[in-house]
Design an enzyme around this catalytic site. Structure first.
Site, mmCIF file in Angstrom:
data_model
loop_
_atom_site.group_PDB
_atom_site.id
_atom_site.type_symbol
_atom_site.label_atom_id
_atom_site.label_comp_id
_atom_site.label_asym_id
_atom_site.label_seq_id
_atom_site.Cartn_x
_atom_site.Cartn_y
_atom_site.Cartn_z
ATOM 1 N N GLY A 43 88.704 12.410 -81.566
ATOM 2 C CA GLY A 43 89.064 13.385 -80.438
ATOM 3 C C GLY A 43 89.953 11.179 -79.751
ATOM 4 O O GLY A 43 89.983 10.486 -79.955
ATOM 5 N N SER A 44 90.003 12.140 -78.485
ATOM 6 C CA SER A 44 90.380 10.736 -77.431
ATOM 7 C C SER A 44 89.324 9.173 -77.096
ATOM 8 O O SER A 44 88.454 9.770 -77.379
ATOM 9 C CB SER A 44 90.992 11.207 -76.131
ATOM 10 O OG SER A 44 89.674 11.496 -74.918
ATOM 11 N N VAL A 92 86.946 10.435 -74.373
ATOM 12 C CA VAL A 92 85.491 11.181 -74.464
ATOM 13 C C VAL A 92 85.376 10.282 -75.805
ATOM 14 O O VAL A 92 83.933 10.674 -75.616
ATOM 15 C CB VAL A 92 86.070 12.210 -75.654
ATOM 16 C CG1 VAL A 92 85.539 13.858 -75.710
ATOM 17 C CG2 VAL A 92 87.415 13.245 -73.879
ATOM 18 N N GLY A 93 86.016 9.142 -76.943
ATOM 19 C CA GLY A 93 84.548 8.614 -76.997
ATOM 20 C C GLY A 93 84.117 7.951 -76.902
ATOM 21 O O GLY A 93 82.846 7.378 -76.995
ATOM 22 N N GLU A 140 86.649 7.927 -84.636
ATOM 23 C CA GLU A 140 87.870 8.876 -85.227
ATOM 24 C C GLU A 140 88.617 8.615 -83.665
ATOM 25 O O GLU A 140 88.803 9.661 -82.873
ATOM 26 C CB GLU A 140 88.171 9.049 -85.975
ATOM 27 C CG GLU A 140 87.597 8.833 -87.500
ATOM 28 C CD GLU A 140 88.309 9.977 -88.998
ATOM 29 O OE1 GLU A 140 88.657 10.432 -88.364
ATOM 30 O OE2 GLU A 140 87.823 8.254 -89.890
ATOM 31 N N CYS A 144 96.433 12.235 -84.811
ATOM 32 C CA CYS A 144 96.463 10.390 -84.104
ATOM 33 C C CYS A 144 97.258 9.249 -84.533
ATOM 34 O O CYS A 144 96.975 8.266 -84.003
ATOM 35 C CB CYS A 144 94.994 10.598 -84.211
ATOM 36 S SG CYS A 144 94.509 10.512 -86.000
#
Length: 465
Positions: free
Chosen positions: A189-190, A193-194, A211, A245
Site C-alpha cells: 500500500g501507500s 499507511v506503511g 511493498e 505502484c
C-alpha cells in the site's frame, strides 16, 4: 469481530503447535488446492475485477489471474529445492564442524492487500506464506469489495480457518489485526499507511515486508527512439489507468526532445484506448476505483496548474469513473503532483540539460520503487544505475521486471523493505536458521579458561589470522 479475530489468531497458533511444521508435500498440496479453487471460480474473478476496476478480461488475466497461476506453479516446481538445508563452510574457529542453513516458517502471518491489483497482491503473498509453511490471516481491501468477496469464497472453499482465514471489512478490521502479535506482517500500500503498519509491528517486534510505492522516474537519454519510448511509457501509464505502484510517475527528458515526445505519447495513447469516434474504449481502459480517488487526481492537476504548470495535452473522456490521460509541462517542484505518488494517468514532464542534472534530480528525492532508463549507451545506463538507488530498475522498458519470478521485487527505504515473488517471497516468510553440528574432534576446549597460560596459543592464533 475483535474477539472473533483474536480467537482465530490464537486458533492458528494452537493448531500449528499441535500439528507441527507442514511437510513439503503438504505445502504443495495446499498450493494445488488454491489453484484448483481459483480455476473453479475464474470467471467470477474476472467479473469481480471488471466490477471493481473495469478491467478487461485480457488485462485481468495477464496482470492478475494468470500471473498467480504462474506463481503457484513456480513455487510447486522449486519448493523442494528452496526448503533443502544449505551447506556452508567452516572457519578456523570451528574446524571439523558441519554447518547448515535451514528455513523455518515464521509462524502466524498477516497479509494486508491493496485495491489496485486486488487479486494478484492478495494471492501472491499467500502463495509465499504457504510455501514457507505458515498459517495466514488475510485482509483484502474494502475498496475492491467484489474481488474481496470472491477471494473469501476461494479460500473458504479449501482452507480451514486454522490454516488460512480471510477477514472482510473496513479499516477497523485492519486496526484490530495489527494489534495482534503476528510473527510476520506483509503489507502492500501507500508509504503513509506503511509507516503505521511498521509502528504497529514494532510493538510486538514482528518482522515486516512493506511493498510501498513512490514516484518512479523515467529517464530518457538523447540517443533513443522517442516513438518506441513513448509507446512503452504510454502503456505503463495507462495500465490499470495508472493505478500501479510501479507505473512511470514522471518523465525526465532533454528539453529539445520534449515536444516530439508529447506528440508520440499522444498518438500512442489515442491508438491504445480511443475509438475512431474519439470516445474512450472502456473495454481497454479501466476506471478509477472510487469518486474520492478520481477527485484527488483532479485536485493534483488543478494544484499544479494554479502554481504555473500547463496542460500540454489531455485526452477526452472524463466521467464519473474515468480520468482522461493528461500530460503536464513546466510543473513546479513544490506542486502536489511532484510531491505525492500520482497513482493515475497524469504524466508530469521535467526537462534537464545534462545527465548529471537528471541524476541529481532523482537522488534528491525519496528512493523510488522502480527506475526506468531509456538509452542506447551502456556507459550511460551503467552510470545511472550506479548512482541512483531504487527498489528495482528496468532498462529500455517499463514494469516488465515485475513479471520475472527469478527476480526479487521490493522497495528500499520510502518505497518499502523486503522482497517478494518466487524464492524471495519464500524467504520473506521464512526464518533462515543457522545450525552447527560439532564433531567429536572439536577444538573448542582450547579456548576454555583459565586464560593465564594461553600466551603461546594466542601467538599461534595471531599468525594464522
Amino acid at each position: 469481530m475483535q474477539q472473533q479475530l483474536k480467537t482465530i489468531f490464537e486458533g492458528q497458533k494452537a493448531q500449528r503447535q499441535q500439528t507441527g511444521v507442514p511437510s513439503v508435500q503438504e505445502r504443495i498440496a495446499y498450493l494445488k488446492k488454491l489453484k484448483y479453487s481459483i480455476q473453479q471460480r475464474e470467471s467470477a474473478v474476472f467479473n469481480a475485477l471488471a466490477l471493481d476496476l473495469r478491467k478487461s478480461e485480457f488485462e485481468a488475466a495477464v496482470t492478475e489471474v494468470y500471473f498467480i497461476y504462474s506463481e503457484i506453479d513456480f513455487a510447486i516446481r522449486h519448493l523442494r529445492h528452496w526448503t533443502r538445508p544449505k551447506r556452508t563452510k567452516s572457519t578456523l574457529s570451528n574446524l571439523f564442524t558441519k554447518n547448515r542453513i535451514t528455513y523455518q516458517p515464521k509462524g502466524t502471518c498477516l497479509v494486508i492487500a491493496p485495491w489496485n491489483y486486488p487479486f494478484q497482491l492478495t494471492m501472491g503473498p499467500l502463495i509465499s506464506a504457504l510455501a514457507a509453511g505458515n498459517t495466514v490471516m488475510i485482509k483484502p481491501s474494502e475498496y475492491s469489495i467484489h474481488t474481496s468477496n470472491i477471494i473469501f469464497e476461494i479460500l473458504s472453499a479449501v482452507f480451514d480457518p486454522s490454516l488460512v482465514y480471510c477477514a472482510l471489512g473496513d479499516q477497523e478490521i485492519s486496526t484490530t489485526l495489527l494489534a495482534l502479535p503476528f510473527d510476520h506482517i506483509f503489507f502492500t500500500g501507500s508509504t503513509q499507511v506503511g509507516q503505521i503498519v511498521m509502528q504497529a509491528a514494532a510493538k510486538h517486534l514482528s518482522s515486516v515486508t512493506l511493498e510501498l510505492g513512490g514516484k518512479s522516474p523515467v529517464l530518457i537519454d538523447r540517443d533513443t527512439d522517442l516513438q518506441k519510448v513513448a509507446e512503452k511509457v504510454a502503456w505503463g501509464k495507462l495500465l490499470n489507468a495508472g493505478q500501479t505502484c510501479i507505473a512511470p510517475d514522471y518523465l525526465l527528458i532533454q528539453q529539445s526532445q520534449e515536444e516530439q515526445f508529447i506528440q508520440f505519447f499522444q498518438a500512442a495513447v489515442t491508438r491504445f484506448i480511443y475509438k475512431p469516434s474519439g470516445a474512450i474504449d472502456t473495454d481497454s481502459y479501466p476506471k478509477i476505483i472510487t469518486p474520492k480517488h478520481l477527485s484527488r487526481l483532479q485536485q493534483l492537476t488543478d494544484d499544479a496548474c494554479t502554481r504555473g504548470a500547463c496542460i500540454a495535452w489531455k485526452g477526452t473522456g472524463d466521467s464519473k469513473d474515468t480520468f482522461a490521460p493528461t500530460v503536464l509541462q513546466n510543473v513546479p517542484l513544490d506542486s502536489r503532483v511532484m510531491q505525492e505518488e500520482i497513482f493515475g494517468p497524469i504524466l508530469p514532464i521535467i526537462t534537464y540539460n545534462t545527465l548529471e542534472e537528471a541524476i541529481k534530480f532523482v537522488q534528491d528525492r525519496p528512493k523510488p520503487l522502480a527506475l526506468y532508463i531509456f538509452s542506447n549507451s551502456t556507459k550511460t545506463t551503467d552510470h545511472v544505475l550506479k548512482n541512483v538507488s531504487s527498489g528495482g530498475a528496468c532498462v529500455n522498458d517499463v514494469i516488465l521486471h515485475v513479471s520475472n519470478l527469478h527476480l526479487p521485487f521490493g522497495g528500499v527505504n520510502h518505497s518499502g523493505t523486503g522482497s517478494s515473488h518466487g524464492y524471495f517471497g519464500f524467504k520473506a516468510f521464512s526464518h533462515e536458521r543457522s545450525i552447527m553440528y560439532q564433531s567429536k574432534f572439536g577444538l573448542s576446549q582450547l579456548i576454555y579458561p583459565p586464560y593465564t597460560d594461553k600466551g603461546r596459543l594466542l601467538k599461534w592464533l595471531k599468525r594464522l589470522m
